[in-house]
Design an enzyme around this catalytic site. Structure first.
Site, PDB file in Angstrom:
ATOM      1  N   ASP A  26       7.410   4.866  -3.710  1.00 16.70           N
ATOM      2  CA  ASP A  26       6.988   5.189  -2.339  1.00 16.70           C
ATOM      3  C   ASP A  26       8.210   5.480  -1.465  1.00 16.70           C
ATOM      4  OD1 ASP A  26       4.452   4.469  -3.287  1.00 16.70           O
ATOM      5  OD2 ASP A  26       4.701   2.395  -2.629  1.00 16.70           O
ATOM      6  N   GLY A  52       0.860  -1.188   0.000  1.00 15.07           N
ATOM      7  CA  GLY A  52       0.000   0.000   0.000  1.00 15.07           C
ATOM      8  C   GLY A  52       0.891   1.230   0.000  1.00 15.07           C
ATOM      9  N   ASP A  96      13.071  -5.601  -8.800  1.00 17.25           N
ATOM     10  CA  ASP A  96      11.633  -5.416  -8.597  1.00 17.25           C
ATOM     11  C   ASP A  96      11.413  -3.948  -8.234  1.00 17.25           C
ATOM     12  OD1 ASP A  96       8.988  -5.405  -7.807  1.00 17.25           O
ATOM     13  OD2 ASP A  96       9.185  -7.001  -6.321  1.00 17.25           O
TER      14      ASP A  96
END
Ligand code: RIB
Length: 309
Positions: free
Chosen positions: A260, A49, A254
């Site tokens: 973020d 998230g 990745d």
């Protein structure tokens, strides 16, 4: 390091107001087309998230960090709270209940690029009323960072609820049309190419410099455009030309959560008093470190790992 002058005393360097998702991740050789089925790797479940990721990234770097979010009363919610607490994030603002915890369905291809579908769940139930009720928490933060995996009304209420001297950082991801009052509060607005083109629409131009010109004209006090392996471009309406900030070269495994980690590091360093280019110079190193490992939160570096890059 320079400290903020004239702002309210703060207990948190950074308050992240945003989403918390369980990331259900499958590696694929290639993504399926419409109507097609492909086989992937074993499923892995990670805490993720965009909001929760930012909070963990900042805390791991050493920032005093709090998270204001909503999770379900379920196993995914407990996974997310545990990962925050393990990283040292203040979870007093993590609300529980109202819907199942948000879930992100993620495929990662051999180049490290990801595709994500988010089912918002409890994130969609983080309301403007929750923000008003958290006024004491908002008052503790030097910088508040938001993204768009929570309702836009909630983001707007956050922008309205900032204590004097508190800086707002917004990463409009996934992109949506932004009200003028939100754009005007951003310092900076942090976008990648896709988000910049979405906000600017036709006539965006083809260079980061043109996107920066177009975006600053919409009202934010500053703009940061992330450019992946090419680093970032920063533009500040208080003076100076846009500045390119290069990234160290790394082998990407990745990219999930790297944006973020970048935004969290940027927000933290701005709160410590660095200017935009300095803070972005640190943040590109954090983002670069994050792409060298699998997963989102598991890939975020410590300050020592950033220094060693
Ligand atoms: O930015 C990466 C994040 O986007 C993932 O952790 C996923 O949960 C989605 O929110």
């Amino acid at each position: 390091m320079q400290k903020n002058e004239g702002s309210a005393p703060s207990r948190h360097d950074l308050l992240v107001v945003g989403s918390a998702n369980a990331d259900l991740v499958v590696g694929v050789d290639r993504r399926p087309g419409p109507g097609e089925t492909v086989l992937g790797s074993d499923l892995v479940v990670h805490p993720g998230g965009k909001g929760a990721n930012q909070a963990v990234a900042a805390a791991r770097l050493g920032a005093r960090t709090a998270l204001l979010a909503r999770v379900g009363d379920d196993a995914h919610g407990r996974l997310l709270r545990a990962s925050q607490q393990e990283a040292g994030v203040d979870t007093g603002g993590v609300l529980v209940g109202g819907a199942p915890t948000g879930v992100a369905l993620i495929t990662v291809d051999p180049s490290g690029d990801n595709s994500i579908v988010v089912s918002p769940g409890a994130n969609a139930r983080l309301t403007p009323g929750d923000i008003r009720a958290a006024a004491p928490l908002l008052a503790t933060a030097r910088v508040v960072s938001v993204q768009l995996e929570i309702p836009l009304d909630t983001v707007a209420e956050t922008a309205r609820s900032l204590a004097p001297g508190t800086r707002l950082v917004l990463n409009p991801s996934p992109p949506a049309p932004l009200p003028d009052e939100v754009l005007a509060a951003c310092d900076p607005l942090v976008v990648n190419e896709h988000e910049a083109r979405f906000i600017l629409g036709e006539g965006a131009g083809s260079t980061p410099e043109s996107w920066a010109r177009g975006l600053t004209a919409l009202g934010p006090r500053s703009v940061v455009i992330t450019l992946g392996a090419d680093g970032a471009l920063v533009a500040d309406t208080r003076g100076g030309d846009p500045v390119r900030v290069p990234s160290p070269r790394v082998d990407a495994v990745d990219t999930t959560g790297a944006g973020d980690a970048f935004t969290a590091a940027l927000a933290w360093r701005l709160g410590l008093g660095e200017d935009l280019a300095e803070a972005a110079g640190y943040a590109v190193r954090v983002g670069a470190a994050a792409v060298t490992k699998e997963g989102a939160q598991a890939s975020f570096p410590t300050a020592e790992e950033v220094a060693a890059l």
